[in-house]
Design a protein around this motif. Structure first.
Motif, short mmCIF file in Angstrom:
data_model
loop_
_atom_site.label_atom_id
_atom_site.label_comp_id
_atom_site.label_asym_id
_atom_site.label_seq_id
_atom_site.Cartn_x
_atom_site.Cartn_y
_atom_site.Cartn_z
N SER A 1 50.01 35.37 30.34
CA SER A 1 49.54 36.44 29.48
C SER A 1 48.11 36.78 29.86
O SER A 1 47.47 36.02 30.60
CB SER A 1 49.63 36.05 28.00
OG SER A 1 48.82 34.93 27.74
N GLY A 2 47.63 37.92 29.37
CA GLY A 2 46.23 38.27 29.57
C GLY A 2 45.96 39.33 30.60
O GLY A 2 44.81 39.71 30.82
N GLY A 3 47.00 39.81 31.27
CA GLY A 3 46.77 40.87 32.24
C GLY A 3 46.35 42.17 31.55
O GLY A 3 46.40 42.29 30.33
N GLY A 4 45.95 43.13 32.36
CA GLY A 4 45.55 44.42 31.82
C GLY A 4 44.83 45.24 32.85
O GLY A 4 44.88 44.94 34.05
N SER A 5 44.17 46.28 32.37
CA SER A 5 43.42 47.19 33.24
C SER A 5 41.93 47.05 32.99
O SER A 5 41.51 46.96 31.83
CB SER A 5 43.86 48.63 33.01
OG SER A 5 45.22 48.80 33.32
N VAL A 6 41.16 47.06 34.04
CA VAL A 6 39.72 46.90 33.92
C VAL A 6 39.06 47.65 35.08
O VAL A 6 39.67 47.85 36.13
CB VAL A 6 39.34 45.40 33.95
CG1 VAL A 6 39.67 44.77 35.28
CG2 VAL A 6 37.89 45.19 33.58
N GLN A 7 37.83 48.04 34.88
CA GLN A 7 37.09 48.70 35.94
C GLN A 7 36.48 47.66 36.88
O GLN A 7 36.28 46.50 36.50
CB GLN A 7 35.99 49.58 35.36
CG GLN A 7 36.52 50.82 34.66
CD GLN A 7 35.40 51.79 34.31
OE1 GLN A 7 34.28 51.39 34.03
NE2 GLN A 7 35.73 53.07 34.32
N SER B 1 40.38 49.30 38.58
CA SER B 1 40.10 50.64 39.05
C SER B 1 38.67 50.75 39.57
O SER B 1 37.77 50.05 39.09
CB SER B 1 40.33 51.65 37.93
OG SER B 1 39.51 51.34 36.83
N SER B 2 38.47 51.63 40.53
CA SER B 2 37.14 51.79 41.13
C SER B 2 36.29 52.78 40.35
O SER B 2 36.76 53.50 39.49
CB SER B 2 37.28 52.24 42.58
OG SER B 2 38.00 53.43 42.65
#
Length: 126
Positions: free
Chosen positions: A7-13, A125-126
Motif C-alpha cells: 500500500s502507499g502508492g500514488g502520484s507525486v511531483q 511527474s516532472s
C-alpha cells in the motif's frame, strides 16, 4: 491465505516523497528476507531494495541509494520503503516480495522469493 500486501502508492511531483508499506497476511515476517521490486512500462522488472528481518541488513540498487530507505517495524509486522527525491524514472509498479529465510543469495532476483504482492503504482511527474 498467506500473502504480502502493498500500500502507499500514488502520484507525486519530482522531488517529492512517498512511503510504501508491506504487510504480511497469514504469517509473520520473522525469519524472512523482504524486498521491493519495480517494473516500469516497457522495462524489465528490477530489484530496488531488500532487508533481513533477522539483523536489519539492507541492500539497495545503485540508482536508489541515498534516496530510498527500507525499514522494518517488528511490532506491527510491517516493512516500509521510504522514497525521497523521487524522479520521473522512478515511475513504476512497485512489488513487495518475501523469502522464507534470513538471507537470499541474490536479493535482486525475483525468483529468489517465495511470496509476491500484487503491486502498487507510483507515478512521478516532472
Amino acid at each position: 491465505e498467506v500473502q504480502v500486501v502493498e500500500s502507499g502508492g500514488g502520484s507525486v511531483q519530482a522531488g517529492g516523497s512517498l512511503r510504501l508499506s508491506c504487510a504480511a497476511s497469514g504469517f509473520s515476517f520473522d525469519g524472512f528476507a523482504i524486498g521491493w521490486f519495480r517494473q516500469a512500462p516497457g522495462k524489465e522488472r528490477e530489484g530496488v531494495s531488500c532487508v533481513s528481518w533477522r539483523d536489519g541488513s539492507t541492500y539497495y540498487a545503485d540508482d536508489v541509494k541515498g534516496r530510498f530507505t527500507i525499514s522494518i517495524d517488528k511490532n506491527r509486522n510491517m516493512v516500509y520503503l521510504q522514497m525521497n527525491s523521487l524522479k520521473p524514472d522512478d515511475t513504476a509498479v512497485y512489488y513487495c516480495v518475501a523469502a522464507a529465510r534470513y538471507y537470499v543469495t541474490d536479493w535482486s532476483q525475483w525468483s529468489a522469493y517465495d511470496y509476491w504482492g500484487q503491486g502498487t503504482q507510483v507515478t512521478v511527474s516532472s
